[in-house]
Scaffold this active site. Structure first.
Site, PDB file in Angstrom:
ATOM      1  N   CYS A 287      -6.516   7.298  26.695  1.00  0.00           N
ATOM      2  CA  CYS A 287      -5.524   7.087  27.752  1.00  0.00           C
ATOM      3  C   CYS A 287      -4.304   6.351  27.228  1.00  0.00           C
ATOM      4  O   CYS A 287      -4.010   5.221  27.657  1.00  0.00           O
ATOM      5  CB  CYS A 287      -6.170   6.322  28.895  1.00  0.00           C
ATOM      6  SG  CYS A 287      -7.446   7.295  29.655  1.00  0.00           S
ATOM      7  N   GLU A 288      -3.649   6.936  26.268  1.00  0.00           N
ATOM      8  CA  GLU A 288      -2.431   6.375  25.678  1.00  0.00           C
ATOM      9  C   GLU A 288      -1.548   7.540  25.292  1.00  0.00           C
ATOM     10  O   GLU A 288      -2.012   8.473  24.617  1.00  0.00           O
ATOM     11  CB  GLU A 288      -2.731   5.626  24.362  1.00  0.00           C
ATOM     12  CG  GLU A 288      -3.565   4.393  24.477  1.00  0.00           C
ATOM     13  CD  GLU A 288      -2.793   3.188  24.978  1.00  0.00           C
ATOM     14  OE1 GLU A 288      -1.559   3.166  24.795  1.00  0.00           O
ATOM     15  OE2 GLU A 288      -3.427   2.307  25.560  1.00  0.00           O
TER      16      GLU A 288
ATOM     17  N   SER B 129       0.817  -1.212   0.000  1.00  0.00           N
ATOM     18  CA  SER B 129       0.000   0.000   0.000  1.00  0.00           C
ATOM     19  C   SER B 129       0.850   1.260   0.000  1.00  0.00           C
ATOM     20  O   SER B 129       2.026   1.213   0.316  1.00  0.00           O
ATOM     21  CB  SER B 129      -0.905  -0.002   1.232  1.00  0.00           C
ATOM     22  OG  SER B 129      -2.009  -0.832   0.999  1.00  0.00           O
TER      23      SER B 129
ATOM     24  N   TYR C 139      -9.435   3.670   5.819  1.00  0.00           N
ATOM     25  CA  TYR C 139      -8.869   2.986   6.987  1.00  0.00           C
ATOM     26  C   TYR C 139      -8.940   3.826   8.262  1.00  0.00           C
ATOM     27  O   TYR C 139      -8.113   3.674   9.151  1.00  0.00           O
ATOM     28  CB  TYR C 139      -7.426   2.536   6.699  1.00  0.00           C
ATOM     29  CG  TYR C 139      -7.352   1.710   5.434  1.00  0.00           C
ATOM     30  CD1 TYR C 139      -7.901   0.440   5.392  1.00  0.00           C
ATOM     31  CD2 TYR C 139      -6.775   2.223   4.273  1.00  0.00           C
ATOM     32  CE1 TYR C 139      -7.873  -0.315   4.216  1.00  0.00           C
ATOM     33  CE2 TYR C 139      -6.741   1.481   3.099  1.00  0.00           C
ATOM     34  CZ  TYR C 139      -7.293   0.214   3.080  1.00  0.00           C
ATOM     35  OH  TYR C 139      -7.273  -0.516   1.922  1.00  0.00           O
TER      36      TYR C 139
ATOM     37  N   TYR D 231       0.714   2.767  12.161  1.00  0.00           N
ATOM     38  CA  TYR D 231       1.695   2.754  11.054  1.00  0.00           C
ATOM     39  C   TYR D 231       2.672   3.916  11.118  1.00  0.00           C
ATOM     40  O   TYR D 231       3.408   4.134  10.162  1.00  0.00           O
ATOM     41  CB  TYR D 231       0.975   2.853   9.705  1.00  0.00           C
ATOM     42  CG  TYR D 231      -0.077   1.811   9.440  1.00  0.00           C
ATOM     43  CD1 TYR D 231       0.210   0.459   9.520  1.00  0.00           C
ATOM     44  CD2 TYR D 231      -1.364   2.193   9.060  1.00  0.00           C
ATOM     45  CE1 TYR D 231      -0.762  -0.488   9.243  1.00  0.00           C
ATOM     46  CE2 TYR D 231      -2.340   1.249   8.791  1.00  0.00           C
ATOM     47  CZ  TYR D 231      -2.034  -0.091   8.881  1.00  0.00           C
ATOM     48  OH  TYR D 231      -2.996  -1.022   8.610  1.00  0.00           O
TER      49      TYR D 231
ATOM     50  N   GLU E  42      -7.493  -3.037  -7.632  1.00  0.00           N
ATOM     51  CA  GLU E  42      -8.317  -2.928  -6.420  1.00  0.00           C
ATOM     52  C   GLU E  42      -7.939  -1.714  -5.576  1.00  0.00           C
ATOM     53  O   GLU E  42      -7.485  -1.862  -4.435  1.00  0.00           O
ATOM     54  CB  GLU E  42      -8.150  -4.197  -5.574  1.00  0.00           C
ATOM     55  CG  GLU E  42      -8.605  -5.451  -6.278  1.00  0.00           C
ATOM     56  CD  GLU E  42      -8.224  -6.735  -5.544  1.00  0.00           C
ATOM     57  OE1 GLU E  42      -8.868  -7.756  -5.808  1.00  0.00           O
ATOM     58  OE2 GLU E  42      -7.284  -6.706  -4.716  1.00  0.00           O
ATOM     59  N   PRO E  43      -8.138  -0.521  -6.099  1.00  0.00           N
ATOM     60  CA  PRO E  43      -7.783   0.649  -5.280  1.00  0.00           C
ATOM     61  C   PRO E  43      -8.797   0.867  -4.159  1.00  0.00           C
ATOM     62  O   PRO E  43     -10.007   0.764  -4.369  1.00  0.00           O
ATOM     63  CB  PRO E  43      -7.849   1.809  -6.281  1.00  0.00           C
ATOM     64  CG  PRO E  43      -8.814   1.348  -7.323  1.00  0.00           C
ATOM     65  CD  PRO E  43      -8.712  -0.151  -7.391  1.00  0.00           C
ATOM     66  N   GLY E  44      -8.315   1.139  -2.973  1.00  0.00           N
ATOM     67  CA  GLY E  44      -9.186   1.483  -1.843  1.00  0.00           C
ATOM     68  C   GLY E  44      -8.933   2.925  -1.451  1.00  0.00           C
ATOM     69  O   GLY E  44      -9.725   3.821  -1.724  1.00  0.00           O
ATOM     70  N   ARG E  45      -7.742   3.143  -0.861  1.00  0.00           N
ATOM     71  CA  ARG E  45      -7.467   4.494  -0.341  1.00  0.00           C
ATOM     72  C   ARG E  45      -7.468   5.547  -1.442  1.00  0.00           C
ATOM     73  O   ARG E  45      -7.846   6.693  -1.195  1.00  0.00           O
ATOM     74  CB  ARG E  45      -6.157   4.502   0.435  1.00  0.00           C
ATOM     75  CG  ARG E  45      -4.904   4.794  -0.332  1.00  0.00           C
ATOM     76  CD  ARG E  45      -3.662   4.660   0.498  1.00  0.00           C
ATOM     77  NE  ARG E  45      -3.586   3.331   1.065  1.00  0.00           N
ATOM     78  CZ  ARG E  45      -3.344   3.071   2.346  1.00  0.00           C
ATOM     79  NH1 ARG E  45      -3.109   4.047   3.179  1.00  0.00           N
ATOM     80  NH2 ARG E  45      -3.306   1.843   2.778  1.00  0.00           N
TER      81      ARG E  45
HETATM   82  C1  LIG Z   1      -6.019  -7.680  -1.572  1.00  0.00           C
HETATM   83  C2  LIG Z   1      -6.105  -6.212  -1.404  1.00  0.00           C
HETATM   84  N1  LIG Z   1      -6.555  -5.475  -2.414  1.00  0.00           N
HETATM   85  C3  LIG Z   1      -6.659  -4.132  -2.309  1.00  0.00           C
HETATM   86  C4  LIG Z   1      -6.309  -3.481  -1.159  1.00  0.00           C
HETATM   87  C5  LIG Z   1      -6.464  -1.987  -1.098  1.00  0.00           C
HETATM   88  O1  LIG Z   1      -5.292  -1.308  -0.863  1.00  0.00           O
HETATM   89  P1  LIG Z   1      -5.281   0.291  -0.950  1.00  0.00           P
HETATM   90  O2  LIG Z   1      -6.398   0.767  -0.104  1.00  0.00           O
HETATM   91  O3  LIG Z   1      -3.965   0.695  -0.420  1.00  0.00           O
HETATM   92  O4  LIG Z   1      -5.505   0.644  -2.399  1.00  0.00           O
HETATM   93  C6  LIG Z   1      -5.810  -4.203  -0.074  1.00  0.00           C
HETATM   94  C7  LIG Z   1      -5.410  -3.515   1.154  1.00  0.00           C
HETATM   95  O5  LIG Z   1      -4.993  -4.054   2.137  1.00  0.00           O
HETATM   96  C8  LIG Z   1      -5.709  -5.615  -0.196  1.00  0.00           C
HETATM   97  O6  LIG Z   1      -5.252  -6.373   0.812  1.00  0.00           O
END
Ligand SMILES: Cc1ncc(COP(=O)(O)O)c(C=O)c1O
Length: 461
Positions: A389-390, A238, A419, A362, A318-321
């Site tokens: 409390c950390e 990532s 995330y 992280y 598979e972009p998420g972030r």
């Molecule tokens: C299999 C897989 N695909 C896609 C992602 C998405 O990653 P990102 O959000 O960094 O694009 C992840 C994140 O852990 C993952 O494990």
């Protein structure tokens, strides 16, 4: 321009840069990347998003709150679809998922990667087309696999020998032949913009390429003939800023693909290169445009396929972030301001590691700005911390804030779409914040604030 001249900045940030955030040295065009596209600084010095003033959002919905700029989110979906035309873009739901998010992803024509029964249930509850869903996970339960087969998801990304057996059994029970991909550990470990190639992959995901497990898994699936193998999958990490890690991973997947053609006379129609595209958390980060990523990735896959003399499989990513991260910011209220002489000023907000664990987990970097007003005061070095409390309950490690930062100030932290809500906890029994989607001058709550009654409802002892 000095940080305390913030109030001078009105209108479109894109043209002038959000200079109120930082010291003069730090001001550069990249800071525009940190904020959702409709964010502006009003005449009065407060931030607006989607045409709404954050002071009004805070008054109506309280703080802390995640604020989602829906126009920005949709635009990011469109840029990925356009940049990867001819490929399938699976939004990685682990970054952030709720029913409204699922609907937006569906409307924007993306596919959806889910990695648990809960994410799958959310997707189906929002009416997401099952054929556009991919199920991930290194330890999917029989119940999760059954649900995926029952609901006819488009693909299951298989991650272990036990899963092959489990899924084979379930396929027989349902008289189905589910489509699967095999997740391959390609020996490329990406750390932001570096990668290190390792012959031995010390991690829990996938089948090792170099250890030979990937070839054995392929053979087992092909010979078993209970599952339809559509392709190979790899996800290398990532916050990646350059494509060389993807290039190496694609090369290794395609070499395995060629080996499968040679040994089993089986051409695989698909290949997934995973997610991990980096975003700007601070002005030091320089993310690539989806169009450039798409061009580079298609180019490198085509080159490899040509070199191997095989047809190009249909690509997916598979972009998420990169889809949701920059589209959201967190709005907090400052509660206390503590000067630790000669070191820094600690600015405590009404949330913290329960709504953003990434800094603690992280060592991630974030930035922040006073959101409810402008200030003429010079900047001071501040650390934004939470109420937990950390000692490690840090939201933003270092930021220049105006010297008159004070209790009651609204403070916004950009880049919290991915995330943060999805990793939020109830640590210290702090209820999780709502997600407020803003578009065209209207705000709607897409996830409500958790209440103390919600917490007590689980406590049945
Ligand atoms: C299999 C897989 N695909 C896609 C992602 C998405 O990653 P990102 O959000 O960094 O694009 C992840 C994140 O852990 C993952 O494990």
């Amino acid at each position: 321009m000095r940080a305390h001249e913030a109030g001078a900045l009105h209108g479109d940030l894109g043209s002038r840069g959000p200079a109120w955030l930082r010291t003069p040295q730090d001001v550069n065009a990249l800071e525009r990347e940190l904020w959702p596209s409709t964010v502006r600084r009003s005449e009065e010095g407060s931030l607006t998003v989607g045409g709404l003033d954050v002071r009004d959002l805070a008054a109506t919905h309280g703080t802390p709150a995640y604020v989602l700029d829906e126009a920005d989110l949709r635009e990011r979906c469109r840029r990925f679809r356009a940049g990867f035309a001819g490929a399938d873009v699976f939004y990685a739901g682990k970054a952030f998922l709720c029913k409204a998010m699922v609907r937006i992803i569906a409307e924007e024509g993306l596919h959806l990667d889910v990695c648990s029964g809960g994410e799958l249930t959310t997707a189906l509850a929002a009416g997401f087309p099952p054929e556009r869903i991919g199920l991930h996970g290194n330890n999917k339960s029989a119940a999760e696999l059954r649900k995926a087969v029952e609901s006819n998801v488009g693909r299951i990304v298989v991650d272990s020998f036990e899963e092959i057996d489990r899924l084979t059994e379930i396929a027989k029970q349902y008289n189905a032949k589910p489509k699967i991909m095999i997740r391959v550990t390609v020996g490329v470990e990406a750390h932001t913009h570096e990668y290190i190639a390792t012959a031995h992959e010390d991690q829990k995901f996938g089948f090792s390429l170099f250890g030979g497990a990937a070839s054995v898994a392929v053979e087992q699936v092909i010979k078993g003939d209970a599952l339809e193998l559509t392709g190979l999958h790899s996800h290398i990490g990532s916050q990646i800023f350059d494509v060389s890690g993807f290039e190496l991973s694609a090369r290794r997947l395609l070499q395995l693909h060629k080996q499968i053609i040679d040994e089993h006379q089986r051409e695989l129609p698909e290949m997934d290169l995973g997610g991990g595209f980096g975003i700007a958390y601070t002005s030091q980060d320089d993310p690539a445009e989806p169009a450039d990523l798409g061009m580079a990735m298609f180019g490198l896959v085509k080159r490899e396929c040509d070199a191997l003399g095989i047809a190009m499989p249909r690509l997916s990513i598979e972009p998420g972030r990169a889809i949701v991260g920059p589209a959201m910011f967190t709005l907090y209220e400052v509660g206390t301001v503590k000067d630790v002489d000669g070191i820094r000023t600690y600015v405590s907000v009404d949330g913290g590691m329960s709504d953003n664990i990434r800094t603690a987990l992280y060592d991630s970097s974030y930035s922040a700005t006073i959101a409810g007003r402008a200030s003429e005061k010079p900047p001071i070095l501040a650390r934004v911390v939470g109420k937990h409390c950390e000692a490690g309950d840090i939201v933003v490690k270092d930021e220049f804030l105006p010297a008159d930062v004070r209790p009651g100030d609204l403070l916004a932290v950009p880049g919290t779409g991915a995330y943060c809500r999805s990793m939020a906890s109830n640590y210290n029994h702090v209820p999780r914040p709502p997600v407020i989607a803003v578009a065209g001058g209207t705000a709607r709550v897409i996830m409500r604030r958790e209440t103390e009654d919600d917490l007590l409802a689980l406590d049945v002892g």
